[in-house]
Design a protein around this motif. Structure first.
Motif, PDB file in Angstrom:
ATOM      1  N   GLN A 124       0.693  -1.066  -0.137  1.00 46.22           N
ATOM      2  CA  GLN A 124      -0.230   0.045  -0.016  1.00 46.22           C
ATOM      3  C   GLN A 124       0.751   1.426   0.175  1.00 46.22           C
ATOM      4  O   GLN A 124       0.574   2.068  -0.722  1.00 46.22           O
ATOM      5  N   ARG A 125       1.789   1.221   0.778  1.00 46.06           N
ATOM      6  CA  ARG A 125       2.609   2.541   0.786  1.00 46.06           C
ATOM      7  C   ARG A 125       3.406   2.683  -0.407  1.00 46.06           C
ATOM      8  O   ARG A 125       3.762   3.860  -0.804  1.00 46.06           O
ATOM      9  N   VAL A 126       3.923   1.554  -1.050  1.00 44.13           N
ATOM     10  CA  VAL A 126       4.543   1.763  -2.529  1.00 44.13           C
ATOM     11  C   VAL A 126       3.491   2.482  -3.338  1.00 44.13           C
ATOM     12  O   VAL A 126       3.772   3.201  -4.052  1.00 44.13           O
ATOM     13  N   LEU A 127       2.365   1.902  -3.362  1.00 45.92           N
ATOM     14  CA  LEU A 127       1.256   2.275  -4.384  1.00 45.92           C
ATOM     15  C   LEU A 127       0.965   3.636  -3.772  1.00 45.92           C
ATOM     16  O   LEU A 127       0.453   4.529  -4.898  1.00 45.92           O
ATOM     17  N   LEU A 128       1.121   4.202  -2.521  1.00 39.55           N
ATOM     18  CA  LEU A 128       0.427   5.453  -2.180  1.00 39.55           C
ATOM     19  C   LEU A 128       1.750   6.472  -2.736  1.00 39.55           C
ATOM     20  O   LEU A 128       1.408   7.462  -3.185  1.00 39.55           O
ATOM     21  N   ALA A 129       2.726   5.938  -2.900  1.00 42.10           N
ATOM     22  CA  ALA A 129       3.953   6.939  -3.263  1.00 42.10           C
ATOM     23  C   ALA A 129       3.623   7.142  -4.751  1.00 42.10           C
ATOM     24  O   ALA A 129       3.760   8.065  -5.387  1.00 42.10           O
ATOM     25  N   GLN A 130       3.146   5.943  -5.554  1.00 41.29           N
ATOM     26  CA  GLN A 130       3.006   6.240  -7.003  1.00 41.29           C
ATOM     27  C   GLN A 130       1.799   7.125  -7.180  1.00 41.29           C
ATOM     28  O   GLN A 130       1.772   8.179  -8.238  1.00 41.29           O
ATOM     29  N   LEU A 131       0.734   6.931  -6.339  1.00 41.63           N
ATOM     30  CA  LEU A 131      -0.244   7.899  -6.353  1.00 41.63           C
ATOM     31  C   LEU A 131      -0.017   9.462  -6.366  1.00 41.63           C
ATOM     32  O   LEU A 131      -0.608  10.186  -6.874  1.00 41.63           O
ATOM     33  N   SER A 132       0.885   9.389  -5.025  1.00 45.44           N
ATOM     34  CA  SER A 132       1.267  10.840  -4.877  1.00 45.44           C
ATOM     35  C   SER A 132       1.937  11.419  -6.000  1.00 45.44           C
ATOM     36  O   SER A 132       1.452  12.669  -6.432  1.00 45.44           O
ATOM     37  N   SER A 133       2.629  10.783  -6.668  1.00 41.87           N
ATOM     38  CA  SER A 133       3.593  11.355  -7.825  1.00 41.87           C
ATOM     39  C   SER A 133       2.660  11.524  -9.125  1.00 41.87           C
ATOM     40  O   SER A 133       2.604  12.763  -9.587  1.00 41.87           O
ATOM     41  N   LEU A 134       1.575  10.834  -9.217  1.00 44.17           N
ATOM     42  CA  LEU A 134       0.464  11.068 -10.239  1.00 44.17           C
ATOM     43  C   LEU A 134      -0.381  12.298  -9.729  1.00 44.17           C
ATOM     44  O   LEU A 134      -0.791  13.030 -10.810  1.00 44.17           O
ATOM     45  N   ALA A 135      -0.640  12.306  -8.545  1.00 45.48           N
ATOM     46  CA  ALA A 135      -1.485  13.484  -8.427  1.00 45.48           C
ATOM     47  C   ALA A 135      -0.574  14.906  -8.568  1.00 45.48           C
ATOM     48  O   ALA A 135      -1.308  15.863  -8.817  1.00 45.48           O
TER      49      ALA A 135
END
Length: 1195
Positions: free
Chosen positions: A654-665
């Motif tokens: 989840q934390r790895v995916l959250l980092a990717q989501l943050s970059s997309l945001a």
């Protein structure tokens, strides 16, 4: 025509129609193939099998009374007697079957029972007969009794049969080839053949909710009519419509409903398409949130700026005060109405910040249209900016409206429907939702090439264009010039470019405390939960004010739903979004845990069942319950260990995916879009994670199939026109055999962020906690950058939110940050970037910041000060707040900046910090739109010396304080209020000033009957201190406010400077002004330039000017004063002992008038300058006068 409910189990399996149906539908052929006893005994046709036949069913439904001809009456009686005989024979046959064979009777009962459960109950009706000898005119007047029919859903298409007169609904055993087949289990096949058009029963639309009413999810279904309300009335018997409660209470005048085209003007296929569109849109829009609260919108005003000459910049929005705003509220049903005699509204702009509910309001309008609450429109097309911003191919205008619009059903005949749209564009509504999502929207408003405009006007059906060209043509009225446009967009940006085109501007109104309570009552169904949530909200002031935004109110409800203690509720916007994000992630973890538990349990059961039995039944019994309990505990422990290990892996992922989501945001924030990249830019795992946590929403791109209206090629092959959404224009395709009517949906879809606040928060997480963001890049993303060259592009609201979140996260608790990122160097990253923020904010020169920048600085510092926790601790955030309060200018102005309730609270908290340091401030809150409750909270601060605000709001605040008997606070707010100097730019400014002067002269509030000796004994201090009044309404709006001005001027006895330039007062106004100047004994400067004053006006003024003992400057520049006016001025100049400057340039003075003024000037020793040049004065004369007296000047 009687109605019946639709059976959801009905399915249509239609085939090709033979060219000639006469051989299959004549009486001889039908008698051979049909059993009339079974036909009229079937439950689908509303007949019953009791002894009374159908008379019982006929009594249950109201039948329409229609006039019949004598021949028709005789035929009806004959048919009725034949029908009764058939029913009697049917009952006799049934009794014989029951007595003769048990198996046959049982099978018959099963078939009938099954048909009764699935088929809907229909209204019983008699058969229809037409007089063959009557002509067309007679047939059009005389009506026939209702026939026995089955009312089908619009998805079941019926074919038009030539010469339908006399055709009836019949039942057959089998026809080959089939005409039309309705397949029901264990039932015969039905043929549906249209007879003459029956009349529809008009269903009344539901009343639209008003005030605090909440629209439920299950709204009323679409009525059976195929057109608007007026068309439905033309097709049915008139019925009285109940009065809406909203219409009864509204003081506004209702505009006349536009006339609808007659039934003959609209083809039947177009009527069917409109009916299907309403039904389809009604079905989709019913999915609105059950806690939807109907909030009125604000009718904004446009102010023409006198100073700007550029046509693109000569309009600006007026920021209204709270009192005026409450009078400008409109219900959604009044958006398209012409009120108070205004011109019709055809170009409407809907403004609103992120989360204010623009899309929800548009869906509500679509739902109202589907229920005939907007009868002035026959067609409504919704164009979504999210869907069209990614489309690259070209389309025709026909494709754009009928295929790519949202909520639209498949169209069977594009050409006929589009022809009707072009024929009546005034009855078309086109809605652009998310107009700010379009890229390069400025180009849409630029004039197109003449050749392209000509092509669009000549052929918009077959020729293809880009989406940008079509949008531009619609917005510039090159096509469909009479249609109504509704555009929703954010404030600023695109809205500024549209101001010069629109004729109505609406703004979304936020939630008041009453609306918040209504929202909570729908969100929390259980009263105990609702009461607990409201108690928590009352204890957290900032969260309560955040609920002003409906989008944030939803996040607050989501948080309160899971909270068990008010002590853990956040105090900042950063804390709110952080907790909501954690809740969404925990929800995903819980769902994954349940899946793992179920999976592990199933695995253990399979392993235990496959294990060989080593013990006998006797040995198991000897082991006893202790052994079984131990084994169960071991199994449970093993199961929990497996689930725990899996969840640890899940949290790490989840934390790895959250980092990717943050970059997309962050990439979306930089690109000013909420749409996620398409294609393979996002992995399937990331998409699944975003959709599962509710961070993403999906916009399905539907591939629609449009069927042409039965055109055939020479070879007999039917041509099907398909237009796929997201593809090109129609492509002709040939298909053999049966036509497939199913709409195929492709897997294409658009992903976008569900909440702009969570997108901005994740972008802030990327900036603050990511190692990929360097220190230099991070500093450049902070607000208030200096040294930027070139024109700065306006940024979206999400960019400002991202800056606040980036600052607030750095001052958050370390434990909470580790839930977002478990990087080992996280502490070092936070420490480094926190130092950069401190250096940047403390190094700002606050005296050079504008009102918007000062407000943004207050927000950033507030997020840093209160996100961590208690504000009492001496943290770095509190030091920032103290530093900001110490550096703010003493005169703090927010004029021209819209202040929301959260903005007010943040400013109040920073000013409180300044009060502890001994700072005193003067607030300017004019044209800020601050609510009266926020105004009360700010001016009540002890370190506020004076304040300026909307006069109407201040008077309302005084009245509220007097009613609540808060006399001490009333004394403070009255004494602190100031209006000097005052510049009137709107008519309401003059009207409000007149009310304040009235209070000043009466020594009490307008609605009060008590003499406030202690508070208003000496009048209103603000009026006593008003020394300068500038009247800047211009020549167009100035005359509207002049009557009020003449009334209030005598009350301004301490006025020293009066500026009435370019107000077009004329000679009559000069006479009224002369009467008012008698009371203005302290007047020192009077500017009457450019006011069309002639000799008569100057003559009236001259009698009063000599009594103004303190007047030292008089300007009569650019009027129409002739020599007679010059003589009047020359006569009073020696008596004006204090006058030092006189300006009469650019009037109509000749050498005679100039010489009279020059002669009078010799007796005025205190006058320093006299300007009186104009083109009517000879140069030689003027030069000679200058030589005689150097005080006479050219300019």
């Amino acid at each position: 025509m009687e109605e019946m409910e639709l059976d959801p189990f009905l399915c249509l399996d239609d085939g090709d129609l033979p060219d000639d149906l006469s051989e299959f539908l004549n009486d001889d052929y039908l008698k051979k193939l049909m059993d009339s006893d079974i036909l009229f005994d079937d439950p689908l046709l509303g007949c019953c099998d009791d002894g009374n036949g159908c008379s019982k069913d006929l009594g249950d439904f109201p039948m329409q009374t229609e006039l019949l001809s004598p021949d028709s009456q005789q035929q009806e009686q004959k048919l009725t007697s034949q029908t009764k005989n058939r029913r009697r024979r049917t009952q006799v046959n049934r009794s014989e079957e029951k007595m003769g064979g048990k198996s046959n009777g049982t099978k018959r009962q099963k078939v009938e029972g099954k048909a009764k459960t699935k088929a809907p109950q229909t209204d019983s009706a008699g058969t229809q007969s037409c007089d063959a000898g009557s002509g067309p005119a007679e047939t059009a007047v005389l009506c026939t009794p209702p026939q026995k029919i089955v009312h089908l859903h619009p998805s079941i298409q019926l074919f038009t049969i030539p010469d339908p007169a006399g055709y009836q609904v019949v039942q057959t055993l089998k026809l080959s080839p089939p005409v039309m087949r309705l397949s029901l289990p264990n039932t015969p096949t039905y043929i549906f053949v249209p007879a003459s058009s029956p009349s529809y029963k008009l269903q009344l639309p539901p009343l639209s909710p008003v005030d605090d009413a909440v629209a439920p999810v299950q709204m009323s279904s679409s009525p059976p009519g195929s057109l608007s309300d007026t068309t439905s009335k033309a097709m049915s018997k008139p019925c009285a419509s109940p009065l809406s409660s909203s219409n009864e209470s509204s003081p506004l005048k209702e505009s006349p409903v536009p006339r609808s085209p007659t039934v003959a003007d609209i083809p039947q296929d177009v009527k069917n398409f409109i009916w299907e569109s309403k039904s389809h849109m009604n079905w989709i829009c019913q999915e609105m949130e059950s806690h939807y609260v109907e909030v009125p919108v604000i009718q904004r005003e446009i102010l023409r700026s006198v100073k700007h000459t550029n046509k693109c910049l000569n309009k600006e929005l007026v920021i209204m005060g709270d009192t005026v705003r409450q009078k400008s509220l409109l219900r959604p049903s009044q958006i398209f109405e012409s009120l108070n005699g205004d011109k019709p509204k055809h170009y409407i702009l809907l403004l609103g910040n992120a989360g204010m509910g623009k899309t929800i309001l548009i869906r509500k309008l679509c739902l109202d249209w589907s229920t005939d609450c907007l009868p002035q429109f026959d067609f409504v097309f919704l164009l979504d900016g999210k869907a069209l911003t990614l489309t690259e191919p070209s389309y025709s205008l026909q494709t754009l409206l009928l295929t790519l619009s949202s909520f639209g059903p498949p169209c069977r005949d594009l050409d006929e429907v589009y022809a009707q749209i072009l024929a009546s564009p005034k009855r078309v509504l086109i809605i652009f939702d998310g107009f700010d999502e379009l890229r390069d929207y400025e180009i849409l408003l630029q004039s197109q090439e003449k050749d392209l405009t000509t092509l669009l006007q000549r052929d918009s059906k077959s020729r293809t264009y880009t989406v940008r060209q079509l949008y531009s043509a619609i917005l510039q009225r090159a096509v469909l010039p009479g249609c109504t446009l509704l555009l929703s967009t954010r404030s600023g940006g695109a809205s500024i470019q549209l101001l010069r085109r629109v004729d109505s501007i609406l703004d979304m109104c936020g939630f008041t405390p009453t609306y918040v309570e209504s929202y909570f009552s729908k969100y929390f169904i259980v009263p105990a939960h609702r009461a607990s949530a409201m108690d928590y909200l009352e204890n957290c002031c900032y969260l309560r004010l955040l609920c002003w935004n409906p989008g944030l109110c939803r996040l607050v409800c989501l948080l309160l739903e899971q909270s068990e203690n008010s002590q853990v509720l956040p105090r900042t916007l950063t804390g709110l979004c952080h907790q909501v994000l954690c809740l969404k992630m925990e929800k995903g973890i819980k769902a994954q845990r349940e899946i793992l538990l179920q999976s592990v349990g199933e695995t253990q059961m399979k392993s235990s069942s496959s294990t060989p039995k080593k013990f006998s039944r006797k040995s198991r019994a000897q082991a006893g319950p202790c052994h079984r309990t131990k084994r169960a505990k071991l199994a449970k422990q093993e199961k929990d260990d497996l689930v725990t290990d899996e969840l640890i892996v899940e949290r790490t992922e989840q934390r790895v995916l959250l980092a990717q989501l943050s970059s997309l945001a962050w990439e979306g924030i930089k690109a000013n879009t909420s749409i996620l990249p398409a294609g393979s830019a996002i992995s399937a795992t990331l998409k699944t994670f975003g959709l599962r946590t509710g961070l993403f929403l999906r916009h399905q791109v539907t591939a629609r199939q449009v069927i042409s209206s039965g055109k055939r090629n020479g070879g007999g092959e039917e041509v099907i026109v398909r237009e796929m959404e997201g593809g090109g224009d129609g492509v002709g395709m040939k298909k053999q055999g049966k036509t497939d009517l199913e709409n195929k949906v492709s897997g294409d879809h658009i992903l976008y962020w569900a909440s702009p606040f969570l997108q901005s928060y994740l972008a802030g997480v990327h900036l603050s906690l990511s190692r990929s963001v360097s220190d230099r890049t991070f500093v450049l993303t902070l607000p208030f950058q200096s040294g930027l060259k070139g024109r700065r592009r306006s940024q979206r609201e999400e960019r400002e939110l991202t800056q606040r979140f980036a600052v607030g996260l750095l001052f958050h608790k370390k434990k909470e940050l580790q839930r977002l990122n478990q990087n080992k160097a996280l502490s070092d990253i936070v420490i480094t970037k926190k130092a950069l923020v401190n250096k940047h904010l403390m190094g700002l020169s606050h005296g050079n910041l504008g009102p918007v920048q000062v407000l943004e600085a207050c927000h950033c510092v507030y997020e840093a000060s209160f996100t961590h926790g208690s504000s009492g601790s001496d943290t770095e955030g509190t030091k920032l707040a103290a530093h900001l309060a110490a550096k703010l200018p003493e005169v703090l102005t927010f004029q021209g900046v819209s202040l929301s309730p959260p903005d007010m609270f943040v400013v109040q908290s920073i000013l409180n910090k300044g009060g502890t340091g001994g700072r005193q401030f003067s607030l300017n809150l004019e044209d800020s739109g601050i609510q009266i409750s926020g105004l009360k909270a700010l001016v009540a601060l002890s370190n506020i010396n004076t304040y300026r605000a909307c006069i109407a709001d201040v008077i309302t605040l005084w009245e509220q304080l007097e009613q609540s008997d808060e006399r001490e606070l009333l004394h403070k707010v009255v004494s602190k209020f100031t209006i000097h100097p005052m510049k009137a730019t709107q008519v309401c400014h003059v009207e409000d000033l007149a009310k304040l002067v009235n209070i000043h002269t009466r020594r009490r509030l307008l609605d009060s009957f008590s003499q406030s000796d202690s508070i208003l004994a000496e009048g209103v201090p603000a009026v006593n201190m008003l020394h300068k009044l500038e009247f800047e309404l211009g020549p167009e709006r100035g005359p509207l406010a002049l009557p009020k001005l003449w009334e209030l001027l005598p009350g301004l006895q301490d006025l020293q400077h009066l500026d009435l330039e370019n107000s077009k007062i004329g000679d009559k106004g000069a006479e009224r002004l002369a009467n008012a100047l008698v009371s203005l004994c302290s007047l020192e400067i009077l500017n009457l330039s450019q006011n069309c004053i002639g000799d008569e006006g100057v003559k009236k003024l001259a009698t009063t000017l000599k009594d103004l003992t303190k007047l030292h400057c008089l300007s009569l520049y650019s009027n129409v004063i002739c020599d007679g006016g010059a003589w009047s001025l020359a006569a009073v100049l020696p008596h004006m002992a204090s006058l030092t400057e006189l300006d009469v340039k650019y009037n109509k003075l000749t050498d005679v008038g100039v010489q009279s003024l020059a002669a009078s000037l010799r007796n005025c020793k205190k006058i320093k300058t006299l300007r009186m040049w104009n083109q009517c004065i000879p140069c030689g004369v003027f030069e000679r006068l200058q030589q005689q007296d150097p005080r006479i000047l050219w300019d």
